[in-house]
Design an enzyme around this catalytic site. Sequence first.
Site, PDB file in Angstrom:
ATOM      1  CD  GLU A 255      43.406  30.300  21.553  1.00 35.82           C
ATOM      2  OE1 GLU A 255      44.508  30.667  21.973  1.00 35.82           O
ATOM      3  OE2 GLU A 255      43.249  29.292  20.847  1.00 35.82           O
TER       4      GLU A 255
ATOM      5  CG  ASP B  68      43.156  25.141  20.802  1.00 37.05           C
ATOM      6  OD1 ASP B  68      43.612  25.831  21.722  1.00 37.05           O
ATOM      7  OD2 ASP B  68      43.874  24.612  19.925  1.00 37.05           O
TER       8      ASP B  68
HETATM    9  C1  NOJ Z   1      45.899  27.519  21.698  1.00 37.16           C
HETATM   10  C2  NOJ Z   1      46.097  26.929  23.061  1.00 37.16           C
HETATM   11  O1  NOJ Z   1      45.589  27.821  24.010  1.00 37.16           O
HETATM   12  C3  NOJ Z   1      47.577  26.672  23.199  1.00 37.16           C
HETATM   13  O2  NOJ Z   1      47.940  26.351  24.514  1.00 37.16           O
HETATM   14  C4  NOJ Z   1      47.952  25.569  22.246  1.00 37.16           C
HETATM   15  O3  NOJ Z   1      49.350  25.380  22.272  1.00 37.16           O
HETATM   16  C5  NOJ Z   1      47.537  25.923  20.816  1.00 37.16           C
HETATM   17  N1  NOJ Z   1      46.233  26.512  20.725  1.00 37.16           N
HETATM   18  C6  NOJ Z   1      47.537  24.687  19.964  1.00 37.16           C
HETATM   19  O4  NOJ Z   1      46.481  23.854  20.299  1.00 37.16           O
END
Ligand code: NOJ
Length: 558
Positions: free
Chosen positions: A284, A219
């Site tokens: 990500e 993440d």
């Molecule tokens: C990216 C995640 O995909 C999202 O849903 C989340 O709110 C943020 N990171 C914080 O973890």
Amino acid sequence: MYRVLVLFLLIASDSLAQNSEWWRDTFVYQIYPRSFKDSNGDGIGDLNGITSKLDHLADLGISALWLSPIYTSPMVDFGYDIANFTNIDSIFGTLSDFSKLVTKAKSLNLKVVLDFVPNHSSDKHAWFPKSVQKVKPYDEYYVWRDAKMVNGTRQPPNNWLSAFQGSAWEWNNVRKQYYLHQFAAGQPDLNYRSSALQEEMKNVLRFWLKLGVDGIRIDTIPNLIEDSRFLDEPKIPNTGLPDTDPGTLQHIYTADQDQTYDILKSWREVLDSSNGTKKIILTEAWTSLPLTMKYYTYGSNVPFNFMFINQLGNYSTPLDFKRIIDRYLNSIPPGQQANWVVGNHDSHRSGSRYGEQRANQIPMLAAVLPGVGVLYNGDEIGMIDRQLTWAETVDPAGCNAGPGRYNVTSRDPERTPFQWDGTKNAGFTSGNKTWLPVHPNYKTLNLAAQKGVSTSHYGVTKQLVLLKKDQIIRTGSTQLVVIGNEALGVVRRLDFSRTVVLLINFTEKQLKVDASSWLNIPEVMSVYVASVGSKIVPGSRVNTGGINLPAAASIILK
Ligand code: NOJ
């Protein structure tokens, strides 16, 4: 002779390495657990619900399911705020339910990938109060800074903004310092300058690897570490956004720092030292093309390519698509694979971004272009966003923006429950309530209605998932051709007769396309699959010298 032998060994070892990379030329499928399937009637999806629906994923033909967070959480950010990295939230079930899910998945030849959320924990994690109390080594587990005093009043240390609006700093009256939170205040940022913290996070990985997971999605990786000078970030002039919006700053100190890549490498090593199948890492990072490519070098297998979400849209021309896709493909390092994200829980659904008529185009591109495709649950049945009222809004990204702007930032519309069938609450739950409202179109748009219908979204997507494994798609050459700036052609070719062609009509009118001249393809080909509503029958033969392409339709020929 010796040279031939060396060459043979090189080729053999390369193909061995590639074979062990089970994700190559497959679709990975994201499950947002709260919204997938509820097994106990509380209106929130859970692990047993997912396990009960694994047959659906096996039928679809995907290689792996990636679960958004299932860990203990106060649910401020619906699971991305984690209070215990090595346990399951009771809303979702137990560790034993998780093991059952893994066992069933393995029996269906499905890999299980977990969301690893290393940038922050919840403020309800046991580490946080210890950090507040300055208990060693927890005192350094989070990013603490003194206040800046301006004319005798306390101000945050700098101008950094949270992704969810407003200052990224929260005052703590016990420690008498501010802590950094790049997301909600309930998500304090972890401090990767602490080696003890780094070790804790590696242990988290080891814990889940022992339970049989096949990889991780990391993440918000660019935010892991911040510049240690804590300087103000430069303002972007004239954005038209409120001062509280993170889009007003250039994130040169809070994102994309060099050390991030070294941390990734250390996690790659942990994954590589575990037994069994090779482990996948998906990362990500909403960042530049060069920095996306850099993640490959440090151990990511799938540095998410979000181009269909943030660089292209229903406003783009065929030429835009060609330019951006070619540039991306030409940047992939040797031996690595491209990837194509169709949708996710943070972005409007592809059927809403491109329009319902064009709902199949992005999954088709993801299938025909080389590399890994990434689907979000519901993409396979053509689910679209559901608009919510302010009163219905629960996403912190929406709530923090206030009643006037919540609909610009809220991610609730793409998170509504999966539409399994036409019964009450779309078959998602036996209960009367659901945590987010079901889309009212569920009576007609649902999996049960589409299963077995080859011209439905599900029928189309299933064919696309199958096509990914075709030799032409796995190893053929790739050529993109713009036809009169009205249509886009993608040609994948092993040789003249072994060719797959995707044609997309970007206009609202019917086009007659002379694809055989433009694309140098056989004069007669058959329709492999066509977009829903195009009325083109799969299996029918077409004369490629004059293909009738209905308004906004797309077809794949073989
Ligand atoms: C990216 C995640 O995909 C999202 O849903 C989340 O709110 C943020 N990171 C914080 O973890």
